[in-house]
Motif scaffolding. Structure first.
Motif, PDB file in Angstrom:
ATOM      1  N   LEU A  58       0.816  -1.209   0.000  1.00 18.47           N
ATOM      2  CA  LEU A  58       0.000   0.000   0.000  1.00 18.47           C
ATOM      3  C   LEU A  58       0.852   1.262   0.000  1.00 18.47           C
ATOM      4  N   ASP A  59       1.954   1.253   0.762  1.00 12.33           N
ATOM      5  CA  ASP A  59       2.782   2.455   0.800  1.00 12.33           C
ATOM      6  C   ASP A  59       3.432   2.719  -0.557  1.00 12.33           C
ATOM      7  N   VAL A  60       3.787   1.656  -1.285  1.00 14.84           N
ATOM      8  CA  VAL A  60       4.363   1.824  -2.622  1.00 14.84           C
ATOM      9  C   VAL A  60       3.314   2.380  -3.575  1.00 14.84           C
ATOM     10  N   LEU A  61       2.086   1.864  -3.473  1.00 17.13           N
ATOM     11  CA  LEU A  61       1.004   2.385  -4.314  1.00 17.13           C
ATOM     12  C   LEU A  61       0.784   3.871  -4.056  1.00 17.13           C
ATOM     13  N   LEU A  62       0.805   4.262  -2.800  1.00 13.89           N
ATOM     14  CA  LEU A  62       0.585   5.669  -2.465  1.00 13.89           C
ATOM     15  C   LEU A  62       1.698   6.549  -3.013  1.00 13.89           C
TER      16      LEU A  62
ATOM     17  N   GLY B  14       3.612  10.536  -5.397  1.00 13.11           N
ATOM     18  CA  GLY B  14       5.005  10.948  -5.485  1.00 13.11           C
ATOM     19  C   GLY B  14       5.547  10.955  -6.900  1.00 13.11           C
ATOM     20  N   LYS B  15       5.292   9.893  -7.655  1.00 14.88           N
ATOM     21  CA  LYS B  15       5.818   9.843  -9.022  1.00 14.88           C
ATOM     22  C   LYS B  15       5.211  10.947  -9.876  1.00 14.88           C
ATOM     23  N   LEU B  16       3.929  11.197  -9.707  1.00 17.19           N
ATOM     24  CA  LEU B  16       3.277  12.263 -10.469  1.00 17.19           C
ATOM     25  C   LEU B  16       3.861  13.621 -10.093  1.00 17.19           C
ATOM     26  N   ALA B  17       4.098  13.835  -8.797  1.00 18.48           N
ATOM     27  CA  ALA B  17       4.653  15.108  -8.349  1.00 18.48           C
ATOM     28  C   ALA B  17       6.084  15.302  -8.842  1.00 18.48           C
ATOM     29  N   LEU B  18       6.903  14.245  -8.790  1.00 17.15           N
ATOM     30  CA  LEU B  18       8.288  14.358  -9.261  1.00 17.15           C
ATOM     31  C   LEU B  18       8.346  14.672 -10.758  1.00 17.15           C
TER      32      LEU B  18
ATOM     33  N   ILE C 235       3.940  10.757 -20.432  1.00 12.46           N
ATOM     34  CA  ILE C 235       2.864   9.787 -20.623  1.00 12.46           C
ATOM     35  C   ILE C 235       3.106   8.532 -19.790  1.00 12.46           C
ATOM     36  N   GLY C 236       4.320   7.993 -19.805  1.00 15.25           N
ATOM     37  CA  GLY C 236       4.632   6.813 -19.000  1.00 15.25           C
ATOM     38  C   GLY C 236       4.370   7.040 -17.529  1.00 15.25           C
ATOM     39  N   PRO C 237       4.947   8.083 -16.894  1.00 16.46           N
ATOM     40  CA  PRO C 237       4.653   8.337 -15.484  1.00 16.46           C
ATOM     41  C   PRO C 237       3.169   8.551 -15.188  1.00 16.46           C
ATOM     42  N   MET C 238       2.433   9.193 -16.107  1.00 17.22           N
ATOM     43  CA  MET C 238       0.999   9.366 -15.889  1.00 17.22           C
ATOM     44  C   MET C 238       0.288   8.023 -15.829  1.00 17.22           C
ATOM     45  N   LEU C 239       0.642   7.116 -16.711  1.00 23.88           N
ATOM     46  CA  LEU C 239       0.013   5.801 -16.711  1.00 23.88           C
ATOM     47  C   LEU C 239       0.334   5.043 -15.420  1.00 23.88           C
ATOM     48  N   VAL C 240       1.576   5.133 -14.965  1.00 24.74           N
ATOM     49  CA  VAL C 240       1.957   4.461 -13.724  1.00 24.74           C
ATOM     50  C   VAL C 240       1.171   5.034 -12.554  1.00 24.74           C
ATOM     51  N   SER C 241       1.101   6.352 -12.479  1.00 27.04           N
ATOM     52  CA  SER C 241       0.369   6.990 -11.389  1.00 27.04           C
ATOM     53  C   SER C 241      -1.117   6.643 -11.438  1.00 27.04           C
ATOM     54  N   GLY C 242      -1.705   6.687 -12.641  1.00 26.48           N
ATOM     55  CA  GLY C 242      -3.119   6.341 -12.761  1.00 26.48           C
ATOM     56  C   GLY C 242      -3.388   4.910 -12.343  1.00 26.48           C
ATOM     57  N   ALA C 243      -2.499   3.989 -12.748  1.00 25.87           N
ATOM     58  CA  ALA C 243      -2.663   2.594 -12.344  1.00 25.87           C
ATOM     59  C   ALA C 243      -2.557   2.447 -10.825  1.00 25.87           C
ATOM     60  N   ALA C 244      -1.628   3.186 -10.204  1.00 25.61           N
ATOM     61  CA  ALA C 244      -1.458   3.107  -8.751  1.00 25.61           C
ATOM     62  C   ALA C 244      -2.685   3.651  -8.018  1.00 25.61           C
ATOM     63  N   VAL C 245      -3.239   4.761  -8.511  1.00 25.85           N
ATOM     64  CA  VAL C 245      -4.458   5.300  -7.897  1.00 25.85           C
ATOM     65  C   VAL C 245      -5.586   4.279  -7.988  1.00 25.85           C
ATOM     66  N   GLY C 246      -5.752   3.701  -9.184  1.00 29.92           N
ATOM     67  CA  GLY C 246      -6.812   2.716  -9.356  1.00 29.92           C
ATOM     68  C   GLY C 246      -6.616   1.503  -8.469  1.00 29.92           C
ATOM     69  N   ALA C 247      -5.387   0.974  -8.429  1.00 30.24           N
ATOM     70  CA  ALA C 247      -5.124  -0.202  -7.592  1.00 30.24           C
ATOM     71  C   ALA C 247      -5.347   0.121  -6.120  1.00 30.24           C
TER      72      ALA C 247
END
Length: 587
Positions: A314-318, A323-327, A341-353
């Protein structure tokens, strides 16, 4: 004996090809260019990925450019500091305009420079794109791929001196092929090019872009296979009771997307800081987070694979969600043009998960597995941050290869886009970035339509050049070819030529009384209207011609092109009336 007529085909020539491309209906010619652009862009994208793999050979386990988790904390924290130092060393001696890269730069050049791409920016994109990804900054490869592919495709048109309206299509071809070669999603590449970059839909524009996207994907498939960028398990919506959870997830994604766009624009206090200091802040912040959470580094597709096919803490997802989106936003705000685009997809997937895990713990009998929410979060984040709902939906469909996910995807995308647009006042990342610079790529309908055709399609070619003063015999000889226009050259070479309808000269040549008084004919004294002229290049679009007419305050332009070094020839006349009549016919 009668002879059978022979039908000889016209020999192909580059000049005829250019003339055909000037028309808005030059679909076969544009399709040829689309194929060439797709092959070239696919090759450039393969070369970019090979360079990433080559660089990873020196310090990454298994030569994997995303294996930051396997590095020691010291090394993975040192990499961002080294990356910003290398980027700063490379960009610092260059003018500020040379640091413009990525998709924003492509849209700006398309809107205001007819798709012409500077070589220096293209070279810089190679360096910054590779160093930012291998150096552990939160960066994607799609932005560099689109810039490199679009510029390479535009180079085809520039090299062949094609009309500028075809350069615009070539840029769209490079964009679509770059997306297709990166994700193995050719349909999404086409829609992304038309929705985000071109911002218009035309049949003549679609066909070459489709071919380019197809060829780009095929080139990538020959090297990396036909699988998508990350593997997605079979997904489906178990119950309609999941819909409220999907809406809540999309709301959170929309808010984060709006915050990302706002943060990436940067505050004036930040932009006034010295470039070296901004780079230092970017490097230190990334290093601090990467010491504990290396998942924020690089593109992050390996993290998406774990979210979809395993479990992530959970902490990694958060950290990935926020964090990745902000960086990534901080990199953009600080002047490092990384791919988003890549970081956005990762962040979106993390929010969803993350939302899926929370929903599963609160309502275990209702909420579907988190992997469905992760995939929907990716599409929602892309749609909301870029304000490109159709491109996000088609990317979702191609990545999952599952039509059952389209219905919940549509709901997630619409809610996320509306949240970012209405609550966060987000126009989309690229529009907001350009508006911040005083630029706005959306054109008025008139200029948008005129950008699709070049001046050779409208100009009047039936003309003759003549000096201002001629005798009567020369005047009669001029009219033997039945020209429409006379282009009157001035004695003073610094003065622009004038244009006069040949009918005015023909009228006075039939007036014996007037001829008796004028042994020498001064064409500026012949009764009739004369137009002041300004030059426009043969490759220009009608929108460029219209701008030139407005800026110069004249009513007509003479079209010139270079036939040999230092030798220019007038090819035609184009009037304001001709441009306006063309627009009315095509409406």
């Amino acid at each position: 004996m009668s002879r059978v007529p022979r039908f000889a085909m016209k020999r192909p020539s580059l000049e005829r090809f250019r003339r055909q491309l000037a028309s808005v209906d030059a679909m076969p010619q544009l399709c040829i260019l689309g194929i060439l652009a797709g092959i070239l862009t696919g090759s450039v994208m393969v070369a970019f990925r090979l360079l990433l793999n080559f660089g990873a050979l020196f310090f990454m386990p298994d030569a994997d450019p995303e294996a930051f988790e396997s590095l020691s904390p010291f090394l993975r924290a040192a990499l961002p500091l080294a990356a910003v130092a290398l980027i700063g060393f490379w960009l610092w001696p260059q003018p500020g305009r040379a640091a413009k890269m990525g998709i924003s730069h492509v849209i700006e050049r398309l809107a205001y420079q007819q798709g012409k791409m500077p070589l220096r920016n293209w070279v810089n994109q190679w360096w910054v794109g590779i160093v930012s990804v291998l150096g552990g900054l939160s960066a994607g490869r799609e932005g560099p791929a689109i810039h490199l592919g679009s510029a390479a495709s535009s180079w085809i048109g520039t090299r062949l001196r094609l009309p500028h309206n075809s350069l615009r299509v070539l840029v769209a071809c490079g964009t679509a092929a770059g997306i297709a070669a990166s994700f193995n999603t050719p349909i999404a590449g086409v829609i992304f090019a038309m929705e985000v970059v071109m911002m218009e839909y035309t049949i003549a524009g679609f066909m070459p872009v489709i071919l380019a996207s197809t060829m780009g994907a095929l080139v990538s498939w020959t090297v990396y296979g036909a699988e998508p960028a990350f593997s997605v398990p079979p997904l489906h919506l178990d119950s309609l009771m999941d819909l409220p959870g999907i809406v809540v997830t999309a709301l959170v994604v929309g808010l984060l997307a709006g915050g990302f766009v706002r943060l990436s624009q940067g505050h004036s206090a930040v932009t006034r800081l010295p470039f070296a200091l901004r780079l230092g802040v970017i490097g230190l912040l990334t290093a601090a987070v990467a010491w504990w959470y290396p998942e924020v580094q690089g593109i992050g597709y390996d993290s998406i694979d774990r979210m979809l096919n395993g479990s992530v803490a959970l902490d990694v997802l958060l950290v990935l969600a926020v964090g990745k989106l902000a960086l990534t936003a901080i990199c953009i705000a600080g002047g490092v043009p990384v791919g988003i685009i890549g970081p956005m997809l990762v962040s979106g997937a993390a929010v969803g998960a993350l939302m899926g895990v929370i929903g599963g713990s609160l309502l275990p009998s209702v909420t579907t597995a988190p992997d469905l929410y992760a995939v929907l979060g990716m599409a929602a984040m892309m749609a909301a941050a870029l304000q490109a709902p159709l491109a996000a939906l088609l990317a979702l469909l191609e990545l999952t290869r599952n039509t059952e996910i389209v219905l919940p995807g549509m709901l997630a995308v619409v809610v996320a886009v509306m949240t970012a647009r209405q609550l966060c006042r987000c126009q989309g990342f690229f529009l907001s970035s350009l508006a911040q610079q005083g630029l706005h790529p959306l054109q008025q309908p008139l200029m948008q339509a005129l950008s699709r055709v070049a001046v050779p399609a409208v100009m009047e070619r039936n003309l003759v050049r003549t000096p201002r003063v001629i005798d009567q015999e020369r005047a009669k000889a001029l009219l033997d070819s039945k020209p429409t226009w006379l282009v009157i050259t001035q004695d003073d070479k610094e003065k622009p030529p004038l244009a006069m309808k040949a009918a005015h000269l023909a009228r006075v040549l039939h007036d014996e009384a007037w001829l008796a008084e004028h042994e020498q004919i001064d064409l500026e004294e012949v009764p009739g209207q004369r137009l002041d002229l300004a030059p426009v290049h043969l490759e220009a679009t009608l929108s460029e011609a219209y701008d030139t007419l407005t800026e110069s305050g004249v009513d007509a332009l003479y079209v010139e092109h270079t036939t040999a070094p230092m030798i220019r020839r007038i090819s035609g006349i184009i009037t304001r009336e001709a441009i306006e009549n063309y627009y009315r016919r095509k409406r």
